[in-house]
Write a protein that holds these residues in place. Structure first.
Motif, PDB file in Angstrom:
ATOM      1  N   THR A  35       0.824  -1.212   0.000  1.00  0.00           N
ATOM      2  CA  THR A  35       0.000   0.000   0.000  1.00  0.00           C
ATOM      3  C   THR A  35       0.856   1.259   0.000  1.00  0.00           C
ATOM      4  O   THR A  35       0.406   2.325  -0.443  1.00  0.00           O
ATOM      5  CB  THR A  35      -0.930   0.005   1.242  1.00  0.00           C
ATOM      6  N   LEU A  78       0.844   7.908   2.046  1.00  0.00           N
ATOM      7  CA  LEU A  78       0.346   6.640   2.578  1.00  0.00           C
ATOM      8  C   LEU A  78       1.318   5.980   3.556  1.00  0.00           C
ATOM      9  O   LEU A  78       0.916   5.116   4.335  1.00  0.00           O
ATOM     10  CB  LEU A  78       0.034   5.675   1.427  1.00  0.00           C
ATOM     11  N   VAL A  87       0.534   3.375   6.845  1.00  0.00           N
ATOM     12  CA  VAL A  87       1.040   2.015   6.620  1.00  0.00           C
ATOM     13  C   VAL A  87       1.906   1.560   7.796  1.00  0.00           C
ATOM     14  O   VAL A  87       1.789   0.428   8.270  1.00  0.00           O
ATOM     15  CB  VAL A  87       1.833   1.943   5.294  1.00  0.00           C
ATOM     16  N   TRP A 102      -6.359   8.761  -2.321  1.00  0.00           N
ATOM     17  CA  TRP A 102      -5.764   8.059  -1.179  1.00  0.00           C
ATOM     18  C   TRP A 102      -6.793   7.145  -0.510  1.00  0.00           C
ATOM     19  O   TRP A 102      -6.457   6.043  -0.061  1.00  0.00           O
ATOM     20  CB  TRP A 102      -5.202   9.056  -0.170  1.00  0.00           C
ATOM     21  N   LEU A 133      -6.164   3.122  -0.226  1.00  0.00           N
ATOM     22  CA  LEU A 133      -6.199   2.475   1.089  1.00  0.00           C
ATOM     23  C   LEU A 133      -7.292   1.412   1.147  1.00  0.00           C
ATOM     24  O   LEU A 133      -7.068   0.294   1.626  1.00  0.00           O
ATOM     25  CB  LEU A 133      -6.414   3.521   2.188  1.00  0.00           C
ATOM     26  N   SER A 164      -8.387  -1.977  10.022  1.00  0.00           N
ATOM     27  CA  SER A 164      -7.556  -1.179   9.118  1.00  0.00           C
ATOM     28  C   SER A 164      -8.337  -0.001   8.538  1.00  0.00           C
ATOM     29  O   SER A 164      -7.803   1.114   8.407  1.00  0.00           O
ATOM     30  CB  SER A 164      -7.026  -2.054   7.974  1.00  0.00           C
ATOM     31  N   SER A 196      -7.594   3.920   8.972  1.00  0.00           N
ATOM     32  CA  SER A 196      -7.414   4.722   7.752  1.00  0.00           C
ATOM     33  C   SER A 196      -8.384   5.896   7.714  1.00  0.00           C
ATOM     34  O   SER A 196      -8.021   7.001   7.268  1.00  0.00           O
ATOM     35  CB  SER A 196      -7.621   3.836   6.513  1.00  0.00           C
TER      36      SER A 196
END
Length: 430
Positions: free
Chosen positions: A148, A176, A180, A362, A366, A412, A416
């Motif tokens: 990613t 990112l 990450v 983005w 993601l 996740s 994010s």
């Protein structure tokens, strides 16, 4: 009628894949053929529009490189050296596996990384009689998280980078990279907490491991040096992709052909082709055909239009919805076709007066990349790991993976979403 039939074929195929009672490749290809019989699309459309031959060729080429290199004993040598460096301790081995996979997936791409690394970790777990599942699960999660972070790490990022000129290699790392790193640390802690009780080091096996001379496993023939040289050149080609703009598949195909030509006298080409994971390749072809059916009848495009309708052009709402929709859908279908459908939709947003759409790119990256951790068919790397593991007698249960994958994807996406809000969306809140 065509829409209903396509959905029925897709759902039945998906359920059969989950059950694991019939070979996954057979189910996927059969589903694709049923779509052909039902006149949802033709062979010509399936072959030219929906099957991603670039991905198939990349996988095939890397399988050829790995197959030849494996004959030299190089992977066994690396596995033993790696295991000896961590003294055969299961948890340091897990941590090292995660770091190497994540870094490799960021600098190369996650499919190439798992093709190279899974044979190594399976060799180590067999030597130490450790359960392979925690390590394979960590490899999948690490590869998708690491991939990613960069433009070349995961296919959805490559597609976004090609569509948006100002999003460069460094842009992906800057925007990112922070999230990450956070997700990788959380994932590693979760893996250690969950599986620490499953690990028990056999002192006798560890002692035997430390006494092994790794050099004994190397076949020091010209093929060893040829394999190392071509692998290094191929990896350099991947790393220099942003500089020379040579397609990753072209680099991989050239590397495979070069190594086949160099080693033909020592290892016949037909022997190499016998080692290729054909089941994995045909599974990908079947998946592309199944998802192609959804594209053909307009289901994926309808999802895209639905997002526009719901958000009414509001940037924060659009970004969050895009993140969750792409993350959840990427668990069920391979993320590549969904990203392909969403790219023109985001570009269309600019015609509605939304001049700043970078947060949407983005959010898409993601959601698509991290959502792939949800199931064994959610991302290309997952399918490859599953195929190699099954060929080595260590199959991964679809349902067992699901129990870990879906919760981690939800976690996740929450992380994010918070990251997107803090870094990009607060100024746009009305």
């Amino acid at each position: 009628m065509a829409v209903t039939l396509t959905i029925i074929i897709f759902v039945i195929s998906y359920l059969l894949i989950i059950s694991g009672k019939i070979n996954q490749a057979l189910v996927a290809v059969s589903g694709g053929v049923l779509l052909l019989i039902s006149n949802i699309y033709t062979w010509n459309i399936a072959f030219t529009r929906y099957i991603d031959w670039s991905t198939i060729a990349l996988l095939f080429s890397m399988m050829v490189l790995v197959s030849i290199t494996k004959k030299t004993g190089l992977f066994t040598y690396i596995a033993i050296r790696f295991a000896q460096q961590v003294k055969g301790a299961p948890i340091p081995l897990l941590i090292g596996t995660a770091f190497l996979t994540a870094i490799g997936s960021a600098l190369l791409d996650n499919v190439t990384t798992v093709l190279l690394f899974v044979p190594i970790i399976l060799t180590i777990t067999k030597l130490l009689q450790l359960p392979s599942f925690p390590y394979l699960l960590t490899i999948i999660f690490s590869s998708n998280i690491g991939g990613t972070a960069t433009l070349i790490g995961d296919p959805p990022n490559i597609m976004i980078g090609q569509a948006v000129e100002h999003l460069t290699f460094s842009s992906f790392i800057v925007h990112l990279g922070p999230v990450v790193v956070i997700l990788f640390i959380c994932m590693l802690l979760l893996m250690i907490l969950r599986f620490r009780k499953d690990f028990s080091a056999n002192k006798q096996l560890v002692k035997e491991l430390l006494e092994i001379n790794p050099n004994d496993y190397l076949e020091k023939t010209p093929m060893l040096y040829q394999s190392i040289t071509v692998l290094v050149i191929t990896m350099a080609g991947f790393l220099l992709h942003p500089v020379f703009h040579i397609d990753l598949t072209t680099v991989a195909v050239c590397g495979a052909l070069l190594l086949l030509l160099l080693t033909e006298k020592e290892l016949k080409t037909e022997k190499v082709f016998q080692e290729v994971e054909w089941i994995t390749l045909f599974f990908f072809i079947g998946l592309f055909m199944l998802v192609g059916g959804l594209q053909e009848v307009g289901i994926i495009d309808e999802v895209a239009r639905w997002i526009i309708y719901l958000t009414n052009g509001d940037l924060p709402v659009t970004a969050v919805l895009l993140l969750w929709i792409s993350g959840l859908i990427s668990q069920m279908i391979n993320n590549i076709p969904f990203v392909a459908a969403m790219i023109p939709v985001i570009q269309e947003f600019q015609t509605y007066g939304m001049t700043y759409v970078d947060p949407l790119w983005w959010a898409l990256a993601l959601g698509a990349c991290l959502g792939g951790n949800g199931t064994l068919i959610g991302a290309s790397a997952n399918v490859v790991v599953s195929g190699i593991a099954e060929a080595e007698g260590e199959p991964i249960s679809f349902v067992r993976f699901l129990k870990y994958g879906v919760p981690f994807v939800i976690f996740s996406l929450v992380v994010s979403m918070i990251y997107l809000y803090i870094r990009y969306l607060i100024p746009f809140l009305g």
